[in-house]
Design a protein around this motif. Structure first.
Motif, PDB file in Angstrom:
ATOM      1  N   LEU A 159       0.840  -1.218  -0.155  1.00  0.00           N
ATOM      2  CA  LEU A 159      -0.099  -0.029  -0.138  1.00  0.00           C
ATOM      3  C   LEU A 159       0.910   1.074   0.105  1.00  0.00           C
ATOM      4  CD1 LEU A 159      -2.851   1.351  -0.007  1.00  0.00           C
ATOM      5  CD2 LEU A 159      -2.960   1.064   2.741  1.00  0.00           C
ATOM      6  N   PRO A 160       1.941   1.351   0.762  1.00  0.00           N
ATOM      7  CA  PRO A 160       2.830   2.543   0.675  1.00  0.00           C
ATOM      8  C   PRO A 160       3.310   2.959  -0.310  1.00  0.00           C
ATOM      9  CG  PRO A 160       3.037   1.364   2.829  1.00  0.00           C
ATOM     10  CD  PRO A 160       2.298   0.454   1.846  1.00  0.00           C
ATOM     11  N   LEU A 161       3.543   1.823  -1.188  1.00  0.00           N
ATOM     12  CA  LEU A 161       4.114   2.064  -2.754  1.00  0.00           C
ATOM     13  C   LEU A 161       3.067   2.470  -3.804  1.00  0.00           C
ATOM     14  CD1 LEU A 161       6.634   1.676  -4.299  1.00  0.00           C
ATOM     15  CD2 LEU A 161       6.072  -0.479  -4.913  1.00  0.00           C
ATOM     16  N   VAL A 162       2.031   1.938  -3.515  1.00  0.00           N
ATOM     17  CA  VAL A 162       0.880   2.410  -4.165  1.00  0.00           C
ATOM     18  C   VAL A 162       0.567   3.775  -4.048  1.00  0.00           C
ATOM     19  CG1 VAL A 162      -1.855   2.029  -4.636  1.00  0.00           C
ATOM     20  CG2 VAL A 162      -0.202   0.038  -4.479  1.00  0.00           C
ATOM     21  N   VAL A 163       0.651   4.242  -2.715  1.00  0.00           N
ATOM     22  CA  VAL A 163       0.233   5.667  -2.503  1.00  0.00           C
ATOM     23  C   VAL A 163       1.442   6.527  -2.861  1.00  0.00           C
ATOM     24  CG1 VAL A 163       0.124   7.326  -0.620  1.00  0.00           C
ATOM     25  CG2 VAL A 163      -0.973   5.048  -0.385  1.00  0.00           C
ATOM     26  N   ALA A 164       2.641   5.917  -2.838  1.00  0.00           N
ATOM     27  CA  ALA A 164       3.721   6.826  -3.556  1.00  0.00           C
ATOM     28  C   ALA A 164       3.601   7.327  -4.914  1.00  0.00           C
ATOM     29  CB  ALA A 164       4.977   6.312  -3.335  1.00  0.00           C
TER      30      ALA A 164
END
Length: 224
Positions: A159-164
């Protein structure tokens, strides 16, 4: 304790090494390092009370706490989520402004059919608004998934990578919006308002791009 003594302190060396490898929001990182320092200091003090010298007590505290290589991934994961939340909040704040840019481009007093480029800019603005809405929805979902829902469900690892990358997409969209508004301002009758919106769009792009770049770095470290 003087600077030389602090550098020789095993706890200070541990703190410096951990600080160097962790990346994330400045406030969150500082709070985390301070809490770790307090924990190590309390453990070392307990060993001193048991009769150990301070240096040995500090080394025992560090040994019991775990090596930097063991602790850093856990800390980085927490900082990565904090950075993802920061980026998500930034996207949510910027998205309405991007929709407003779309509205300005659509309703600006452009000349008639002789100007094809402004029509292209208006069409592009519709797509920019769609991207803004999609990014805002994803950002809102991220805040929920890493907030109240995180108490019940595990946060998806990616999820953090998707948000990034959602933040990166939004920053690119803001750059395109800036260009579209600049073109519209050059050809519109109400150009001062469009020029101001373009300047704000450029500033928003810088803010989102910086946060998204930090999120990408944190996400890469968290999954490494």
């Amino acid at each position: 304790m003087n600077a030389a003594g602090r550098q020789a302190d095993p706890i200070a060396e541990y703190e410096a090494a951990l600080t160097a490898v962790l990346h994330g929001p400045g406030g969150e990182k500082a709070r985390m390092i301070e809490e770790l320092w307090d924990g190590l200091a309390d453990t070392a003090e307990a060993h001193v009370d048991e009769g150990e010298s301070y240096e040995r007590a500090a080394r025992l505290a560090v040994r019991e706490f775990g090596t930097v290589e063991e602790i850093a991934p856990v800390c980085q994961r927490e900082l990565t989520i904090a950075q993802a939340r920061h980026t998500a909040r930034t996207v949510i704040l910027i998205a309405p402004f991007l929709v407003a840019c779309w509205y300005l481009a659509r309703t600006s007093g452009l000349p008639g059919t002789a100007w094809q480029l402004p029509r292209t800019a208006q069409s592009l603005a519709v797509h920019l608004a769609a991207v803004a809405i999609a990014a805002a929805l994803l950002a809102a979902s991220t805040l929920a998934a890493t907030g109240t829902l995180a108490r019940r469900l595990p946060t998806p690892r990616r999820l953090p990578l998707v948000v990034a990358w959602a933040g990166t997409t939004t920053s690119v969209t803001m750059a395109v919006a800036t260009l579209a508004l600049a073109v519209a301002a050059a050809l519109a009758t109400d150009w001062p308002l469009l020029a101001l919106a373009g300047a704000l769009s450029a500033a928003s792009h810088a803010v989102v791009a910086s946060s998204a770049r930090a999120s990408r770095r944190c996400a890469r470290l968290a999954v490494a």
